[in-house]
Design a protein around this motif. Structure first.
Motif: not given
Length: 388
Positions: A322-331, A314-316, A304-312
């Motif tokens: 800031n593209i760095l947030y999208k890169e975190k979600a992608s990873r 992407m909202y950031a 659940w932590v991984q799932a919420e991190a993708v969403v979180g």
């Protein structure tokens, strides 16, 4: 990033449709363990059933596949028949496999999830009874409000009297107020705001957002404190990375629905601060650790932590560009695809342990292992970020 719709339809939802329907006793089985063994006589939890209701209602609303409506209707009917307390109101915590109440305590947390499910079922179907239930459960939760110190108290007896043991689970502290319950009251209130224009609801929503800002958020670290006494004295030093990142986007969503630009601007800044604090829990492989207590980091990677991190994240990204947030979600999504999804038996593993082996001791589906976190992640990506 891609593959969210395929994951949602061909793995997550299909698992619950094919493996979890209890054709003999109604509703859904209470448990499939971490070794993929069905326990047909396991007790059935209200959290699991409410989350199934929300997930399949949302899936039907977004994708319009009638087989998802059928499952949502099944969940709605079972909750109404077996979980709702016809005498005192609210939902029981737990019933046995035949639907007989076995734990009748009233956790504010699970009343919130019932409201979340009812409100989404109404959004998907226009079912008037579901809307009436959602309003009824709002009124019930408001009775749990602490009019002196603010916030919501954790739990009650079946007939809504004070109770000694307020814990959601054995691992939780026995305190009168928690971040977790407030987060999962905020979440359904946001959904109810989408379908019901009511002044009491709007006031409760504003009040709850302020509780997060003024009581729950640690202003120095931007982490969320977890446990409190009745007067909001902090009773735990633990940091939950998963709850931080989940709250970062749910708090933004809660402010957005009110249409107050000043409040939304304030919350957007706070939301980004919480997402940055949660980033402290990221591992080199992109995954997010579970929590930290003092100097000790629990390096288990929960589903659940991984799932919420993708969403979180992407909202950031949406709120900062800031593209760095999208890169975190992608990873993180890449990590989920390679390490958390069970491509052989379906659904997701509960977690990867700190040594990166699969956790088979905790359930594949059960009291706490539901299709809501991972299903919602996929639907958020499809609906709000046009990522299929």
């Amino acid at each position: 990033m891609y593959g969210f719709r395929e994951e949602l339809e061909n793995n997550i939802l299909s698992f619950w449709i094919e493996k979890m329907q209890d054709k003999e006793h109604g509703g859904f089985y209470g448990r499939i363990d971490g070794n993929n063994v069905l326990h047909p006589r396991a007790n059935k939890g209200a959290i699991l059933n409410a989350r199934i209701l929300w997930t399949f209602s949302s899936a039907y609303r977004i994708l319009q596949n009638p087989k998802y409506l059928k499952i949502a209707q099944r969940a709605f009917d079972y909750i109404v028949t077996y979980f709702i307390d016809k005498t005192y109101g609210g939902v029981y915590w737990e019933v046995d496999y035949k639907g007989n109440p076995v734990n009748t305590k009233k956790q504010t947390y699970v009343q919130g999830f019932a409201l979340y499910g009812f409100s989404e079922f109404y959004r998907a179907t226009g079912n008037i009874y579901a809307l009436e239930l959602a309003k009824e459960f709002f009124c019930l939760i408001e009775k749990c409000h602490d009019n002196e110190s603010g916030g919501y108290l954790e739990a009650y007896t079946q007939d809504w009297k004070p109770i000694d043991d307020m814990r959601l689970s054995e691992k939780d502290a026995n305190e009168k107020k928690t971040m977790n319950t407030h987060l999962h009251v905020l979440e359904p209130y946001t959904n109810l705001c989408r379908i019901w224009n009511d002044e009491r609801l709007e006031n409760a929503q504003r009040r709850l957002i302020n509780v997060f800002i003024e009581k729950i958020l640690d202003q120095k670290t931007n982490h969320l404190n977890l446990f409190f006494d009745e007067q909001w004295d902090v009773k735990s030093s633990a940091v939950s990375y998963g709850h931080d990142i989940e709250a970062s986007w749910l708090l933004f969503e809660a402010a957005e629905i009110l249409g107050d630009e000043e409040l939304l601007g304030k919350v957007k800044t706070i939301s980004l601060g919480i997402a940055n604090a949660a980033s402290e829990g990221l591992d080199a492989d992109g995954s997010m650790f579970y929590e930290k207590e003092g100097n000790h980091i629990d390096r288990e990677r929960h589903w659940w932590v991984q799932a919420e991190a993708v969403v979180g994240f992407m909202y950031a990204y949406k709120n900062s560009h800031n593209i760095l947030y999208k890169e975190k979600a992608s990873r993180i999504w890449n990590y989920i695809q390679n390490q958390i999804i069970d491509s052989e038996n379906g659904e997701w593993y509960w977690s990867r342990l700190p040594n990166n082996t699969i956790n088979n001791k905790d359930d594949k589906a059960g009291f706490w292992k539901c299709p809501y976190h991972n299903g919602r992640m996929c639907m958020e990506m499809i609906e709000h970020f046009i990522l299929e």
